[in-house]
Design a protein around this motif. Structure first.
Motif, PDB file in Angstrom:
ATOM      1  N   LYS A 103      76.502  19.773  22.748  1.00  0.00           N
ATOM      2  CA  LYS A 103      76.100  18.497  23.326  1.00  0.00           C
ATOM      3  C   LYS A 103      74.870  17.945  22.627  1.00  0.00           C
ATOM      4  O   LYS A 103      74.035  18.705  22.133  1.00  0.00           O
ATOM      5  CB  LYS A 103      75.788  18.668  24.817  1.00  0.00           C
ATOM      6  N   ALA A 104      74.773  16.612  22.607  1.00  0.00           N
ATOM      7  CA  ALA A 104      73.605  15.925  22.060  1.00  0.00           C
ATOM      8  C   ALA A 104      73.197  14.829  23.024  1.00  0.00           C
ATOM      9  O   ALA A 104      74.038  14.080  23.519  1.00  0.00           O
ATOM     10  CB  ALA A 104      73.927  15.333  20.689  1.00  0.00           C
ATOM     11  N   ILE A 122      75.202  12.112  27.691  1.00  0.00           N
ATOM     12  CA  ILE A 122      75.277  13.167  26.682  1.00  0.00           C
ATOM     13  C   ILE A 122      76.610  13.068  25.956  1.00  0.00           C
ATOM     14  O   ILE A 122      77.666  12.958  26.587  1.00  0.00           O
ATOM     15  CB  ILE A 122      75.124  14.552  27.345  1.00  0.00           C
ATOM     16  N   LEU A 123      76.570  13.101  24.631  1.00  0.00           N
ATOM     17  CA  LEU A 123      77.783  13.125  23.823  1.00  0.00           C
ATOM     18  C   LEU A 123      78.139  14.575  23.544  1.00  0.00           C
ATOM     19  O   LEU A 123      77.300  15.354  23.100  1.00  0.00           O
ATOM     20  CB  LEU A 123      77.582  12.370  22.512  1.00  0.00           C
ATOM     21  N   ALA A 124      79.391  14.953  23.834  1.00  0.00           N
ATOM     22  CA  ALA A 124      79.840  16.330  23.639  1.00  0.00           C
ATOM     23  C   ALA A 124      80.968  16.387  22.620  1.00  0.00           C
ATOM     24  O   ALA A 124      81.791  15.473  22.532  1.00  0.00           O
ATOM     25  CB  ALA A 124      80.322  16.908  24.966  1.00  0.00           C
ATOM     26  N   PHE A 125      80.998  17.468  21.858  1.00  0.00           N
ATOM     27  CA  PHE A 125      82.088  17.801  20.954  1.00  0.00           C
ATOM     28  C   PHE A 125      82.684  19.086  21.513  1.00  0.00           C
ATOM     29  O   PHE A 125      81.957  20.063  21.734  1.00  0.00           O
ATOM     30  CB  PHE A 125      81.567  17.999  19.530  1.00  0.00           C
ATOM     31  N   GLN A 126      83.986  19.065  21.772  1.00  0.00           N
ATOM     32  CA  GLN A 126      84.623  20.170  22.480  1.00  0.00           C
ATOM     33  C   GLN A 126      85.863  20.679  21.755  1.00  0.00           C
ATOM     34  O   GLN A 126      86.566  19.912  21.102  1.00  0.00           O
ATOM     35  CB  GLN A 126      85.067  19.719  23.881  1.00  0.00           C
ATOM     36  N   TYR A 170      90.287  19.388  19.079  1.00  0.00           N
ATOM     37  CA  TYR A 170      88.898  18.991  19.287  1.00  0.00           C
ATOM     38  C   TYR A 170      88.835  17.564  19.819  1.00  0.00           C
ATOM     39  O   TYR A 170      89.731  16.762  19.587  1.00  0.00           O
ATOM     40  CB  TYR A 170      88.138  19.046  17.954  1.00  0.00           C
ATOM     41  N   ARG A 171      87.746  17.275  20.510  1.00  0.00           N
ATOM     42  CA  ARG A 171      87.522  15.898  20.971  1.00  0.00           C
ATOM     43  C   ARG A 171      86.035  15.645  21.128  1.00  0.00           C
ATOM     44  O   ARG A 171      85.231  16.561  21.321  1.00  0.00           O
ATOM     45  CB  ARG A 171      88.236  15.631  22.291  1.00  0.00           C
ATOM     46  N   PHE A 172      85.679  14.366  21.035  1.00  0.00           N
ATOM     47  CA  PHE A 172      84.363  13.888  21.438  1.00  0.00           C
ATOM     48  C   PHE A 172      84.547  13.254  22.803  1.00  0.00           C
ATOM     49  O   PHE A 172      85.540  12.561  23.050  1.00  0.00           O
ATOM     50  CB  PHE A 172      83.836  12.832  20.461  1.00  0.00           C
ATOM     51  N   ILE A 173      83.596  13.479  23.697  1.00  0.00           N
ATOM     52  CA  ILE A 173      83.663  12.881  25.024  1.00  0.00           C
ATOM     53  C   ILE A 173      82.233  12.727  25.547  1.00  0.00           C
ATOM     54  O   ILE A 173      81.348  13.506  25.203  1.00  0.00           O
ATOM     55  CB  ILE A 173      84.534  13.735  25.975  1.00  0.00           C
ATOM     56  N   TRP A 174      82.020  11.709  26.349  1.00  0.00           N
ATOM     57  CA  TRP A 174      80.711  11.487  26.947  1.00  0.00           C
ATOM     58  C   TRP A 174      80.625  12.185  28.298  1.00  0.00           C
ATOM     59  O   TRP A 174      81.591  12.224  29.050  1.00  0.00           O
ATOM     60  CB  TRP A 174      80.454   9.994  27.136  1.00  0.00           C
ATOM     61  N   ARG A 175      79.432  12.718  28.607  1.00  0.00           N
ATOM     62  CA  ARG A 175      79.125  13.255  29.936  1.00  0.00           C
ATOM     63  C   ARG A 175      78.131  12.304  30.601  1.00  0.00           C
ATOM     64  O   ARG A 175      77.144  11.892  29.994  1.00  0.00           O
ATOM     65  CB  ARG A 175      78.521  14.651  29.842  1.00  0.00           C
ATOM     66  N   ALA A 184      78.032  12.601  14.701  1.00  0.00           N
ATOM     67  CA  ALA A 184      79.281  13.367  14.720  1.00  0.00           C
ATOM     68  C   ALA A 184      79.157  14.610  13.848  1.00  0.00           C
ATOM     69  O   ALA A 184      79.543  15.716  14.259  1.00  0.00           O
ATOM     70  CB  ALA A 184      80.444  12.491  14.252  1.00  0.00           C
ATOM     71  N   LEU A 185      78.604  14.450  12.651  1.00  0.00           N
ATOM     72  CA  LEU A 185      78.463  15.586  11.739  1.00  0.00           C
ATOM     73  C   LEU A 185      77.479  16.627  12.270  1.00  0.00           C
ATOM     74  O   LEU A 185      77.682  17.832  12.092  1.00  0.00           O
ATOM     75  CB  LEU A 185      78.035  15.108  10.356  1.00  0.00           C
ATOM     76  N   LYS A 186      76.421  16.174  12.946  1.00  0.00           N
ATOM     77  CA  LYS A 186      75.472  17.124  13.546  1.00  0.00           C
ATOM     78  C   LYS A 186      76.160  17.975  14.607  1.00  0.00           C
ATOM     79  O   LYS A 186      75.975  19.190  14.664  1.00  0.00           O
ATOM     80  CB  LYS A 186      74.286  16.385  14.164  1.00  0.00           C
ATOM     81  N   LEU A 187      76.959  17.340  15.469  1.00  0.00           N
ATOM     82  CA  LEU A 187      77.665  18.087  16.510  1.00  0.00           C
ATOM     83  C   LEU A 187      78.690  19.043  15.899  1.00  0.00           C
ATOM     84  O   LEU A 187      78.781  20.210  16.293  1.00  0.00           O
ATOM     85  CB  LEU A 187      78.339  17.128  17.492  1.00  0.00           C
ATOM     86  N   ILE A 188      79.456  18.559  14.936  1.00  0.00           N
ATOM     87  CA  ILE A 188      80.448  19.412  14.280  1.00  0.00           C
ATOM     88  C   ILE A 188      79.745  20.561  13.558  1.00  0.00           C
ATOM     89  O   ILE A 188      80.178  21.721  13.640  1.00  0.00           O
ATOM     90  CB  ILE A 188      81.328  18.589  13.316  1.00  0.00           C
TER      91      ILE A 188
END
Length: 96
Positions: free
Chosen positions: A13-14, A21-25, A40-45, A66-70
């Protein structure tokens, strides 16, 4: 459109300036017809930590985010499986 239940296996999460919070899951999707797919997906919390399912789309503020989360998911060891990598080919740019 088929609906799906989703099981989240891993998440990074970021948080930006807001309380969202933006999450990569990494998830498994369980579809109504009994089939499953991993991916995989990006989703907001939301600020209360609930998920904001926006019809399958999450606005990504920048490629850098996106690259930081990945990258963090790769560091943690769960973003390196090669799901169907050989089935995808990058397409050339469309001519105008």
């Amino acid at each position: 459109m088929a609906s799906a239940n989703v099981k989240i296996h891993n998440e990074v999460k970021a948080k930006a300036e807001s309380d969202w919070i933006l999450a990569f899951q990494y998830c498994t999707y369980y579809y109504d017809d009994g089939s499953t797919q991993d991916g995989y997906r990006f989703i907001w919390r939301r600020p209360n930590d609930s998920l904001q399912a926006a019809r399958g789309q999450a606005r990504i503020p920048s490629v850098s985010v996106a690259l930081k989360l990945i990258g963090e998911a790769v560091k943690r060891g769960w973003a390196s499986n090669n799901i169907d990598d050989d089935k995808f080919t990058i397409l050339p740019p469309e001519e105008e």
